[in-house]
Design a protein around this motif. Sequence first.
Motif, PDB file in Angstrom:
ATOM      1  N   ASN A 123      37.674 -48.157 -12.825  1.00  0.00           N
ATOM      2  CA  ASN A 123      38.592 -49.072 -12.142  1.00  0.00           C
ATOM      3  C   ASN A 123      37.914 -50.396 -11.803  1.00  0.00           C
ATOM      4  N   VAL A 124      36.719 -50.320 -11.193  1.00  0.00           N
ATOM      5  CA  VAL A 124      36.070 -51.577 -10.787  1.00  0.00           C
ATOM      6  C   VAL A 124      35.616 -52.387 -12.002  1.00  0.00           C
ATOM      7  N   TYR A 125      35.185 -51.694 -13.034  1.00  0.00           N
ATOM      8  CA  TYR A 125      34.719 -52.418 -14.232  1.00  0.00           C
ATOM      9  C   TYR A 125      35.889 -53.127 -14.924  1.00  0.00           C
ATOM     10  N   LEU A 126      36.978 -52.399 -15.168  1.00  0.00           N
ATOM     11  CA  LEU A 126      38.086 -52.984 -15.928  1.00  0.00           C
ATOM     12  C   LEU A 126      38.839 -54.057 -15.136  1.00  0.00           C
ATOM     13  N   TRP A 127      38.984 -53.867 -13.826  1.00  0.00           N
ATOM     14  CA  TRP A 127      39.753 -54.832 -13.029  1.00  0.00           C
ATOM     15  C   TRP A 127      38.919 -55.985 -12.500  1.00  0.00           C
ATOM     16  N   SER A 128      37.572 -55.866 -12.567  1.00  0.00           N
ATOM     17  CA  SER A 128      36.743 -56.955 -12.015  1.00  0.00           C
ATOM     18  C   SER A 128      36.899 -58.235 -12.833  1.00  0.00           C
ATOM     19  N   ARG A 129      37.382 -58.097 -14.063  1.00  0.00           N
ATOM     20  CA  ARG A 129      37.632 -59.289 -14.890  1.00  0.00           C
ATOM     21  C   ARG A 129      38.792 -60.105 -14.310  1.00  0.00           C
ATOM     22  N   HIS A 130      39.767 -59.388 -13.761  1.00  0.00           N
ATOM     23  CA  HIS A 130      40.973 -60.041 -13.245  1.00  0.00           C
ATOM     24  C   HIS A 130      40.782 -60.494 -11.796  1.00  0.00           C
ATOM     25  N   TYR A 131      40.178 -59.620 -10.982  1.00  0.00           N
ATOM     26  CA  TYR A 131      40.083 -59.914  -9.552  1.00  0.00           C
ATOM     27  C   TYR A 131      38.748 -60.529  -9.150  1.00  0.00           C
ATOM     28  N   PHE A 146      31.144 -53.802  -2.641  1.00  0.00           N
ATOM     29  CA  PHE A 146      31.893 -54.740  -3.484  1.00  0.00           C
ATOM     30  C   PHE A 146      32.385 -55.889  -2.632  1.00  0.00           C
ATOM     31  N   LYS A 147      32.297 -57.088  -3.200  1.00  0.00           N
ATOM     32  CA  LYS A 147      32.698 -58.294  -2.467  1.00  0.00           C
ATOM     33  C   LYS A 147      33.828 -58.993  -3.208  1.00  0.00           C
ATOM     34  N   SER A 148      34.832 -59.412  -2.461  1.00  0.00           N
ATOM     35  CA  SER A 148      35.935 -60.193  -3.046  1.00  0.00           C
ATOM     36  C   SER A 148      36.047 -61.501  -2.276  1.00  0.00           C
ATOM     37  N   GLU A 149      36.271 -62.592  -3.007  1.00  0.00           N
ATOM     38  CA  GLU A 149      36.484 -63.879  -2.331  1.00  0.00           C
ATOM     39  C   GLU A 149      37.835 -64.470  -2.723  1.00  0.00           C
ATOM     40  N   ASP A 150      38.758 -63.592  -3.141  1.00  0.00           N
ATOM     41  CA  ASP A 150      40.091 -64.047  -3.551  1.00  0.00           C
ATOM     42  C   ASP A 150      40.864 -64.670  -2.396  1.00  0.00           C
ATOM     43  N   HIS A 151      40.821 -64.031  -1.226  1.00  0.00           N
ATOM     44  CA  HIS A 151      41.524 -64.562  -0.050  1.00  0.00           C
ATOM     45  C   HIS A 151      40.532 -64.595   1.103  1.00  0.00           C
ATOM     46  N   GLY A 152      39.577 -65.518   1.037  1.00  0.00           N
ATOM     47  CA  GLY A 152      38.491 -65.493   2.022  1.00  0.00           C
ATOM     48  C   GLY A 152      37.515 -64.401   1.650  1.00  0.00           C
ATOM     49  N   LEU A 153      36.532 -64.157   2.507  1.00  0.00           N
ATOM     50  CA  LEU A 153      35.485 -63.182   2.212  1.00  0.00           C
ATOM     51  C   LEU A 153      35.897 -61.802   2.705  1.00  0.00           C
ATOM     52  N   ALA A 154      35.786 -60.787   1.850  1.00  0.00           N
ATOM     53  CA  ALA A 154      36.086 -59.408   2.270  1.00  0.00           C
ATOM     54  C   ALA A 154      35.278 -58.438   1.414  1.00  0.00           C
ATOM     55  N   PHE A 155      35.060 -57.250   1.951  1.00  0.00           N
ATOM     56  CA  PHE A 155      34.253 -56.237   1.267  1.00  0.00           C
ATOM     57  C   PHE A 155      35.025 -54.930   1.177  1.00  0.00           C
ATOM     58  N   ALA A 156      34.795 -54.191   0.086  1.00  0.00           N
ATOM     59  CA  ALA A 156      35.304 -52.822   0.027  1.00  0.00           C
ATOM     60  C   ALA A 156      34.430 -51.983   0.952  1.00  0.00           C
ATOM     61  N   GLY A 200      57.751 -58.193 -22.104  1.00  0.00           N
ATOM     62  CA  GLY A 200      57.581 -59.519 -21.500  1.00  0.00           C
ATOM     63  C   GLY A 200      56.284 -59.706 -20.739  1.00  0.00           C
ATOM     64  N   CYS A 201      55.193 -59.154 -21.269  1.00  0.00           N
ATOM     65  CA  CYS A 201      53.913 -59.259 -20.547  1.00  0.00           C
ATOM     66  C   CYS A 201      53.360 -60.684 -20.540  1.00  0.00           C
ATOM     67  N   GLU A 202      53.730 -61.461 -21.563  1.00  0.00           N
ATOM     68  CA  GLU A 202      53.172 -62.821 -21.669  1.00  0.00           C
ATOM     69  C   GLU A 202      53.566 -63.695 -20.478  1.00  0.00           C
ATOM     70  N   GLU A 203      54.799 -63.490 -19.971  1.00  0.00           N
ATOM     71  CA  GLU A 203      55.306 -64.357 -18.888  1.00  0.00           C
ATOM     72  C   GLU A 203      54.833 -63.888 -17.516  1.00  0.00           C
ATOM     73  N   ASP A 204      54.243 -62.699 -17.440  1.00  0.00           N
ATOM     74  CA  ASP A 204      53.925 -62.102 -16.144  1.00  0.00           C
ATOM     75  C   ASP A 204      52.418 -61.864 -16.041  1.00  0.00           C
ATOM     76  N   PRO A 205      51.711 -62.660 -15.212  1.00  0.00           N
ATOM     77  CA  PRO A 205      50.242 -62.542 -15.141  1.00  0.00           C
ATOM     78  C   PRO A 205      49.752 -61.138 -14.766  1.00  0.00           C
ATOM     79  N   GLU A 206      50.457 -60.467 -13.841  1.00  0.00           N
ATOM     80  CA  GLU A 206      50.040 -59.112 -13.435  1.00  0.00           C
ATOM     81  C   GLU A 206      50.187 -58.127 -14.592  1.00  0.00           C
ATOM     82  N   LYS A 207      51.339 -58.210 -15.276  1.00  0.00           N
ATOM     83  CA  LYS A 207      51.581 -57.312 -16.426  1.00  0.00           C
ATOM     84  C   LYS A 207      50.555 -57.580 -17.522  1.00  0.00           C
ATOM     85  N   ASN A 208      50.248 -58.861 -17.699  1.00  0.00           N
ATOM     86  CA  ASN A 208      49.293 -59.244 -18.736  1.00  0.00           C
ATOM     87  C   ASN A 208      47.903 -58.701 -18.411  1.00  0.00           C
TER      88      ASN A 208
END
Length: 299
Positions: free
Chosen positions: A35-43, A56-66, A182-190
């Motif tokens: 999960n972390v390997y495949l989704w780390s490209r997106h998130y 794990f560290k995310s800076e998508d919406h400010g600083l946060a950790f798993a 319709g995955c092309e129009e939807d970033p999450e689906k893509n």
Amino acid sequence: MTEPVFKRPELEDKEIISSYFEKAPSRSCERTFVNVYLWSRHYRVKYAVIEDALVFKSEDHGLAFAYPAGEPENIKKALDFLMEYSREKGHPFALYNVTPEMFAQLDQWYPDRFAVEYNRDYADYVYESEKLATLGGKKLHGKRNHINKFKNLYPDWTYEPLNDDNVEDCFQMALKWRNQNGCEEDPEKNAEMCVTLNSLRLYKELGLKGGVLKIGERIVAFTVGEPLSPDTFVVHIEKAFPDVEGAYPMINQQFVQHECMDYTYVNREEDTGAEGLRKAKLSYRPAFLEEKGVVREKE
């Protein structure tokens, strides 16, 4: 304080990341290397080992950790480190994907200091394997009907495990599915489609198990998952052609029967708040929802 070096998970990190998750088993679908390997490209999530705990560290919406993974005493040390780290960076301390078990541990160490806010959209649906395999009882008779209809409509159906002979055909089926949905129009689906294609491409390296549903020679559905904890198997991906009636319930049941019976539970991940998906997941009568929330310090 020493600045930790956070890096993006790569394939060669599988062993180290998995070893920390094994020290702190959880039924949350995020707690696997896949999960972390495949989704780390997106998130854009990065990891570091701090105080001999995995962070794990995310800076998508400010600083946060798993929530850290490791032995309890090391988790506590890592949490102390992260609180100080957040303070030095000028951010309020925040943890994400925190399950009730994790929060109970945190609250024991720091009584009444933190609050958790669970988000229903990110709760994992966890089912009893036995029920998914047999679909017994009155409440699941609709599912049994769909499966019987599938078997009547397509008497030449077969199920087989994902292997080197059928993985390329699954890949081609996924590309067709993408064009139809319709995955092309939807970033999450893509993003989800990228994860799907990469999980097929790397199924051996990632240690994934898959199942394939065929009508004659044509693949109409496939699914991919892995063991998550000693008693739980997680299904990461499931794709079926919607115009093949009963293909979804059929691949779901067949995969559980063939790959998941050594586990008490099957985690089928969250619904992300999508109405249709929520209805479908609830219709299988989950044993419970694995809640996950965000933790912050109380005011």
